[in-house]
Each structure stands twice: as C-alpha cells, then as structure tokens.
Design a protein around this motif. Sequence first.
Motif, PDB file in Angstrom:
ATOM      1  N   ALA A 137       3.585  38.963  56.427  1.00 40.62           N
ATOM      2  CA  ALA A 137       4.874  38.481  55.931  1.00 40.62           C
ATOM      3  C   ALA A 137       6.021  39.294  56.530  1.00 40.62           C
ATOM      4  O   ALA A 137       7.062  38.739  56.927  1.00 40.62           O
ATOM      5  N   LYS A 138       5.833  40.602  56.606  1.00 41.18           N
ATOM      6  CA  LYS A 138       6.851  41.466  57.212  1.00 41.18           C
ATOM      7  C   LYS A 138       7.041  41.111  58.688  1.00 41.18           C
ATOM      8  O   LYS A 138       8.177  40.997  59.178  1.00 41.18           O
ATOM      9  N   LEU A 139       5.936  40.930  59.388  1.00 38.73           N
ATOM     10  CA  LEU A 139       5.998  40.621  60.810  1.00 38.73           C
ATOM     11  C   LEU A 139       6.703  39.289  61.048  1.00 38.73           C
ATOM     12  O   LEU A 139       7.581  39.184  61.918  1.00 38.73           O
ATOM     13  N   GLN A 140       6.339  38.267  60.265  1.00 38.28           N
ATOM     14  CA  GLN A 140       6.950  36.955  60.455  1.00 38.28           C
ATOM     15  C   GLN A 140       8.432  36.982  60.115  1.00 38.28           C
ATOM     16  O   GLN A 140       9.241  36.312  60.782  1.00 38.28           O
ATOM     17  N   ALA A 141       8.815  37.750  59.096  1.00 35.38           N
ATOM     18  CA  ALA A 141      10.234  37.867  58.757  1.00 35.38           C
ATOM     19  C   ALA A 141      11.000  38.531  59.887  1.00 35.38           C
ATOM     20  O   ALA A 141      12.142  38.141  60.202  1.00 35.38           O
ATOM     21  N   GLU A 142      10.397  39.529  60.494  1.00 31.97           N
ATOM     22  CA  GLU A 142      11.055  40.210  61.623  1.00 31.97           C
ATOM     23  C   GLU A 142      11.163  39.289  62.829  1.00 31.97           C
ATOM     24  O   GLU A 142      12.186  39.294  63.531  1.00 31.97           O
ATOM     25  N   PHE A 143      10.122  38.480  63.069  1.00 31.50           N
ATOM     26  CA  PHE A 143      10.208  37.508  64.160  1.00 31.50           C
ATOM     27  C   PHE A 143      11.363  36.535  63.907  1.00 31.50           C
ATOM     28  O   PHE A 143      12.129  36.201  64.815  1.00 31.50           O
ATOM     29  N   ALA A 144      11.464  36.072  62.665  1.00 29.22           N
ATOM     30  CA  ALA A 144      12.512  35.113  62.321  1.00 29.22           C
ATOM     31  C   ALA A 144      13.902  35.716  62.496  1.00 29.22           C
ATOM     32  O   ALA A 144      14.864  35.012  62.845  1.00 29.22           O
ATOM     33  N   ALA A 145      13.993  37.026  62.275  1.00 35.23           N
ATOM     34  CA  ALA A 145      15.276  37.716  62.411  1.00 35.23           C
ATOM     35  C   ALA A 145      15.599  38.053  63.864  1.00 35.23           C
ATOM     36  O   ALA A 145      16.717  38.465  64.168  1.00 35.23           O
TER      37      ALA A 145
END
Length: 323
Positions: free
Chosen positions: A62-70
């Motif tokens: 979840a952290k990784l995907q949020a960072e990708f989205a950002a």
Amino acid sequence: MTRILMLSTALSAIALPALAETLTIYTSQPQEQMTEVIAAFNEAHPDIQVDLFRSGTTEVMAKLQAEFAAGNSPADVLLIADAVAMTQLKADDRLLAHPDAPVQGIDAALLDADAMFFPTKLITTGIVYNTTLVDTAPTSWADLAEPQAAAQTIMPSPLYSGAAAIHVGTMVQQPEFGWDYFEALADGGAVAGQGNGTVLEAVARGEKAYGVLVEYMAMNAKAQGSPVDFVFPSEGVTAVTQPVAILAQTDAPEAAKAFVDWQLGQAAQEQSVAQGYFPLVAGMAAPEGYPDAASLTIIGADNAALLSDGEAVKMEFADLYGG
C-alpha cells in the motif's frame, strides 16, 4: 597561475574513491531478522548503507503504490512474502530485470522467466498449537474445522499478510476446501488477527489453542522455549518463496543488484537456515527439527487466479472475519 593549473591537473589524475551508496529496502521480513541480514550483507558490502522500511506485506504494498501514485518511491529493493504482488509489479513495468543474478542450484520452476524477481527461501503455512492446552495434536486442516477446535483457532488476515493472502487464495482454489472450509471455521468461532506475529502471540500466551501460521515462527518460538509446536497438515501446506526484486526507478541499481546477488548466495542461504527457513539451494540441509523440504506436500495454486482474484478473496474473507 601556472602552479594552480598544474595542481588542478595533478588532482584530476588521482582516482577518487567512489561515494558510498544508500540502498532503501522495503520488506515484510521480521525486524530482528532483517537486522541480522543487513549486518551480514554489510560485512560483504561495507560501502553500502541500508535504509529499511518494514511492515506486513499488504502495508508495504500500500505504501509503495501510494508513492507510485504520487510520482515516485524511495524504495530500491522489495523483499516480501508475495510472488503474486511481484507478478503484478512486473506486469506494471515496476521491476528491473537482473538476468545475471546467480540462480544456480535453485529450482527453475521457482524462477521468473524474465529475471524480474527471485525466490530467497521457502516458507510454508501449517498449524501451530499450544502444547499446554492441547492433549492430542491436530494432524490435518480438517481437524481445525471441528467445532471445538474452530472455537480456539486464530489465523492471520490476508488484508495484512502476503503469506496469508496466498494461503487463503490457494485453499479456496481446492475443491476439498473452498470457501466452505473458511465458512465452517468462522461458524465455529475462529477469528482473524492481523499478521502472523499476532497469531503466534495469541497461541503462545494461551489465548488461543490453535493457529494458522508460517512454520519458521512456530519452530523458532518452540526452540526458544515457548509452549508451542507445529504441524505440517496431512493434506499439504501452502507455500511462498519470499521473492526479492529491484524497483525499476531505483537510483542505486548496482547496490540493488549486489543485495539480490547476496540474497541468492551461500552466506545468505546459510543465514536463512539459521533463522529457521527452508533453504532454496539444492543440497543444503533444512533447519534442525524440520522435515526434508523434498518430503513436503505443497498444495498447488493457480498463480494467475491468485492475481486476478486477490481483491475478491480479501473482500470475501473480510465479510467472514471482519476487516
């Protein structure tokens, strides 16, 4: 002026040492084990500083995907107990291929054909039980569904644990289990915690008599004197390989490759065995007290279905056990 130019030329001819690199690793492996891993890795690569983010696989992703989205992530390497998540990252072009990784001695069936991620160990899921509460040890998954056992059973949630997500997803693919099995457990009073650590704590403290757990946690706790023991169920065990991968956007590719290579090497495999994991390299003995890995019955899974059905499985599980 001439002396300054001569000095500048002389300095430029001196080969300056390369600056130490910083490697950021996201992982679901227990903190105390990763402390040992980093210390051993730094013995071989003292010039690489390692920064660590550690949580359950679901939270890591979840952290990784949020960072990708950002826009981007600081992560260089991912080490999680979830080949399905790795497969999704590969499909999304988030991983960097490493075709020169040293994979000799590792079963080719466990390797990604495009060298995007690599297995580091074999982790199986079975049954842990409290030896002071249980007179007759369970022998099968079916035993847990018996009403008296179900009422005293705890399991990790696939909403938190990658190994749990693969375990539940694999079990519901099996005709002899399916969702009927998890419904029977829920109807009998079984509960879900968060990760595997929650399960071990509940069983070791005697809050629950039985748990669904990855084997190394139970075996390590038993070796340290905890009143628990572990069963490899007669129907078979589910398994994950805790793959490691390099993120495509890494700004430290050589350091990342060095970590992957080290993870696949003899020193890391010996450390894995010492930490209570089945080794992946052929010819290495399993930890003391473990069966030979070749003797295990591994419950097969359709990995494509695990990927496509992953969110639906989590939602169904949450409906039964809470989210």
